[in-house]
Enzyme design. Structure first.
Site, mmCIF file in Angstrom:
data_model
loop_
_atom_site.group_PDB
_atom_site.id
_atom_site.type_symbol
_atom_site.label_atom_id
_atom_site.label_comp_id
_atom_site.label_asym_id
_atom_site.label_seq_id
_atom_site.Cartn_x
_atom_site.Cartn_y
_atom_site.Cartn_z
ATOM 1 C CB CYS A 2 33.047 36.454 50.082
ATOM 2 S SG CYS A 2 34.604 35.913 49.388
ATOM 3 N NE ARG A 27 29.449 41.341 49.098
ATOM 4 C CZ ARG A 27 29.936 42.549 49.305
ATOM 5 N NH1 ARG A 27 29.228 43.586 48.936
ATOM 6 N NH2 ARG A 27 31.107 42.738 49.858
ATOM 7 C CD1 TRP A 74 34.284 35.879 42.283
ATOM 8 C CD2 TRP A 74 36.175 36.623 43.201
ATOM 9 N NE1 TRP A 74 35.122 36.271 41.267
ATOM 10 C CE2 TRP A 74 36.284 36.726 41.801
ATOM 11 C CE3 TRP A 74 37.249 37.032 43.980
ATOM 12 C CZ2 TRP A 74 37.425 37.216 41.157
ATOM 13 C CZ3 TRP A 74 38.387 37.533 43.351
ATOM 14 C CH2 TRP A 74 38.469 37.604 41.950
ATOM 15 C CG ASN A 100 34.691 39.878 51.344
ATOM 16 O OD1 ASN A 100 35.441 39.463 50.466
ATOM 17 N ND2 ASN A 100 33.730 40.746 51.121
ATOM 18 N N GLY A 101 38.146 39.183 51.844
ATOM 19 C CA GLY A 101 39.400 39.929 51.773
ATOM 20 C C GLY A 101 40.566 38.968 51.576
ATOM 21 C CD GLU A 486 29.861 49.731 29.831
ATOM 22 O OE1 GLU A 486 31.035 49.606 30.238
ATOM 23 O OE2 GLU A 486 28.896 49.168 30.369
ATOM 24 C CE LYS A 490 27.725 46.194 31.262
ATOM 25 N NZ LYS A 490 28.904 46.775 31.636
ATOM 26 C CD GLU A 493 30.616 43.011 32.552
ATOM 27 O OE1 GLU A 493 31.061 42.696 33.657
ATOM 28 O OE2 GLU A 493 30.190 44.147 32.311
ATOM 29 C CG HIS A 509 47.110 54.197 12.828
ATOM 30 N ND1 HIS A 509 48.062 54.817 12.038
ATOM 31 C CD2 HIS A 509 46.111 55.090 12.967
ATOM 32 C CE1 HIS A 509 47.672 56.048 11.740
ATOM 33 N NE2 HIS A 509 46.491 56.243 12.289
ATOM 34 C CE LYS A 608 26.668 45.599 40.385
ATOM 35 N NZ LYS A 608 26.604 45.976 38.964
HETATM 36 C C1 AGP Z 1 30.909 46.395 34.891
HETATM 37 O O1 AGP Z 1 29.909 45.779 34.083
HETATM 38 C C2 AGP Z 1 31.793 45.399 35.585
HETATM 39 N N1 AGP Z 1 31.029 44.546 36.403
HETATM 40 C C3 AGP Z 1 32.982 46.029 36.283
HETATM 41 O O2 AGP Z 1 33.819 46.537 35.268
HETATM 42 C C4 AGP Z 1 32.677 47.189 37.259
HETATM 43 O O3 AGP Z 1 32.253 48.338 36.552
HETATM 44 C C5 AGP Z 1 33.984 47.538 37.991
HETATM 45 O O4 AGP Z 1 34.364 46.427 38.763
HETATM 46 C C6 AGP Z 1 33.858 48.766 38.904
HETATM 47 O O5 AGP Z 1 32.906 48.535 39.897
HETATM 48 P P1 AGP Z 1 32.420 49.785 40.801
HETATM 49 O O6 AGP Z 1 31.704 50.744 39.890
HETATM 50 O O7 AGP Z 1 31.507 49.179 41.824
HETATM 51 O O8 AGP Z 1 33.647 50.400 41.403
#
Ligand code: AGP
Length: 613
Positions: A2, A27, A74, A100-101, A486, A490, A493, A509, A608
């Site tokens: 958050c 966040r 969040w 937060n937490g 990767e 992308k 998400e 396989h 994030k």
């Molecule tokens: C990446 O596009 C994602 N948002 C997510 O996988 C991110 O890479 C992951 O949460 C790790 O975050 P960090 O690099 O801040 O540890």
């Protein structure tokens, strides 16, 4: 994950809090709220949905005050609605909290408090904190005494900011474990508190970062810090150099788009000052690594999550090739519970853009407990992973606001490349001329990256042909297999399309059964050591009716007869090719998301920085 903002001073807290929350909205954005002390009464405004909903509430029912806190959420416990939104206020109306937490023991605390007569209005774990504070204040304690007593009862990682109308000139802020930061901003006769730097930077660059199990009492005149046991703590004021503008979109439509196009500069910045291209020497002073210690290393264990984990997979190939040192790569959330075999002859390398990912931080702690050397590659300045490591390689990529990581991914790969060169130098495990050639290869990388980004219009029009598919398969081999992973992440998400990254050799396989005209295949088929194998994969996919999009080396004519679409990239040294090959995948995912009308910078269910388990 958050966002938290607090203010105390002669100004009106409301616009300061709203402006700060806006910069932290990446966040978490399920719901938002704020509270200020107005005429000795705590006024609250909060609602489900994004920040603009809160701004509407404030316009409809204006409020103002010199002490206030705000929160953008969040959701972890309790669905995102008004009654679960923060801030939370108790029964007496004396105290209000943002958090937060996760309070891991909130159920037992809730039962205990309810047995004493506390009435809960929400489903959140946060509300237990309010009632604990009320209970201590009712016993005649001061806010700091009440906070110390209440916060000590909490299990799990927390970041908390609260104020009470009984002591109208102060905020209390507390950090326990790694639930995102608590940063104090030192102004002129005013003070700020936030969970991250961008919320404060337009007001002051003088910041203080709370450590775990520390609590700050904050008034307009300043602050004092103590441990939860009441012992005074001295923390330095750090002056942050990067400017608030760099955290703005500028002429771009989305932060992610801006950050994709910032990659040439970000890569230049992460190399700058670390490579002498005359002597071909690499310098990583923040790593604090001596030659003896480097020579004593038997292995590197890389730990990360999500995109950063994929960066670690690329880095494995780079470090093993250049430094001739074995590398294992682990997912943070798995590593921390696997009782890993570590000792002082090993280095654990954490890769984390935010520096606050709780699973990665926990892995760092596990490594330290087992006497391993702890390194981190981090982007967020002042974050926990930057402070907690024995040695660090800051990414220098500048703020990355888009939830989908882009420039942090590519800069963290290059930081591992620099680490590999430095290890090879210190350990003497690479032929000097070969090592010099690896260092030389870095010089042209930013230009190569810029050249690929110039083809953005091509990726945008291809995205228009692809955006309505519901499934994708991404294929790669060797050092580009992680790029397939990767690229798929992308797309997942950003567009909520099901996309899977797979090692191309595994297709026969099982996964090849998936292929038909409804399953486009994106193959990374550049002219490297596995090119012929990739060509046969492309042919197998087309033979089953799949639309094939190939990332290929400029000038390759053969691939044009094999694939439906070809995205050419310039010839690039093998160990640097992942940085170039990922760019079309970043832009393809971005444009498909835009064509689908998705929320590019704030995809649903994401945040994030994942500061909860
Ligand atoms: C990446 O596009 C994602 N948002 C997510 O996988 C991110 O890479 C992951 O949460 C790790 O975050 P960090 O690099 O801040 O540890």
């Amino acid at each position: 994950m958050c966002g938290i903002v607090g203010y105390v001073g002669p100004g009106d807290a409301v616009p300061i809090i709203l402006g700060g929350l806006k910069r932290l909205e990446y966040r978490g954005y399920d719901s938002a709220g704020l509270a200020v002390l107005e005429n000795a009464h705590i006024e609250l405004r909060r609602g489900a949905g994004k920040l603009d909903q809160l701004e509407r509430l404030v316009l409809e029912r204006p409020l103002s005050g010199h002490v206030g806190i705000g929160h953008t959420r969040w959701a972890t416990h309790g669905e995102p609605n008004e009654r679960n939104a923060h801030p939370h206020i108790g029964m007496t109306g004396d105290v209000v909290v943002v958090h937060n937490g996760i309070v891991e023991n909130f159920l037992e605390l809730r039962a205990e408090l309810q047995a004493e007569g506390a009435e809960f209005k929400s489903d959140t774990d946060t509300e237990t904190i309010v009632h604990l504070l009320e209970r201590q204040l009712a016993g005649g304690q001061s806010l700091v005494e009440a906070a110390r007593a209440a916060f000590k009862l909490l299990k799990g990682a927390q970041a908390i900011v609260a104020f009470s109308r009984t002591e109208p000139d102060r905020l209390v802020a507390c950090r326990i474990g790694n639930a995102g930061g608590v940063v104090l901003g030192v102004g002129e006769d005013e003070m700020y508190v936030a969970s991250d730097i961008p919320a404060i930077l337009e007001h002051t660059r003088r910041l203080v970062f709370l450590e775990s199990r520390q609590m700050a009492m904050v008034t307009a005149d300043g602050y004092s810090v103590e441990t939860l046991d009441g012992k005074p703590a001295e923390l330095p004021i750090q002056v942050i150099s990067w400017d608030p503008v760099s955290a703005e979109k500028g002429e771009y439509k989305h932060f992610m788009q801006k950050e994709i196009f910032e990659q040439p500069r970000a890569l230049t910045d992460t190399i700058r000052g670390r490579v002498d291209f005359e002597s071909r020497q690499v310098y990583l002073p923040d790593l604090n690594l001596t030659e003896d210690r480097a020579r004593s290393l038997s292995k590197v264990v890389t730990v990360a999550c999500g995109t950063s984990y994929y960066s670690g997979l690329v880095g494995k190939a780079i470090i093993e090739r250049i430094a001739r040192l074995p590398v294992e790569v682990a997912i943070g959330s798995e590593f921390r519970y696997a009782d890993p075999i570590l000792d002082a002859s090993m280095a654990v390398l954490a890769i984390t853009q935010s520096g606050e990912t709780v699973d990665t931080l926990a892995a760092m702690e596990e490594a330290g407990d087992k006497q391993a050397l702890v390194w981190s590659i981090v982007n967020a300045v002042g974050s926990q992973a930057m402070r907690q490591a024995d040695g660090c390689i800051p990414m220098h990529a500048g703020p990355e606001i888009g939830v989908a990581s882009t420039k942090a991914f590519t800069t963290s790969i290059i930081d591992q490349y620099l680490l590999a060169c430095s290890l090879a130098q210190l350990r003497g495990t690479q032929d000097p001329d070969t090592l010099a050639a690896y260092v030389d290869d870095l010089a042209r990388l930013p230009d190569l990256v810029g050249g690929v980004l110039d083809h953005d219009a091509e990726y945008q029009s291809l995205a228009y042909e692809l955006y309505q598919y519901d499934n994708f398969l991404y294929l790669g081999r060797g050092i580009n297999y992680p790029i397939a992973l990767e690229g798929a992440l992308k797309l997942k998400e950003l567009s909520y399309i099901h996309a899977e990254g797979y090692p191309a050799g595994e297709m026969k396989h099982g996964p090849i059964a998936l292929l038909d005209e409804n399953m486009p295949v994106l193959a990374i088929a550049i002219q490297d050591g596995v090119y012929d194998k990739m060509i046969s994969q492309v042919e197998q996919a087309r033979a089953r009716g799949a639309v094939v999009i190939a990332v290929a080396t400029g000038g390759d004519k053969l691939i044009a007869d094999k694939a439906d679409h070809v995205l050419y990239v310039p010839p690039t040294p093998a160990l640097l090719s992942p940085v170039v090959n990922v760019l079309p995948l970043q832009l393809l995912a971005y444009h498909i998301a835009v064509w689908r009308g998705a929320d590019v910078d704030q995809p649903r269910n994401l945040a994030k920085s994942v500061t909860v388990e």
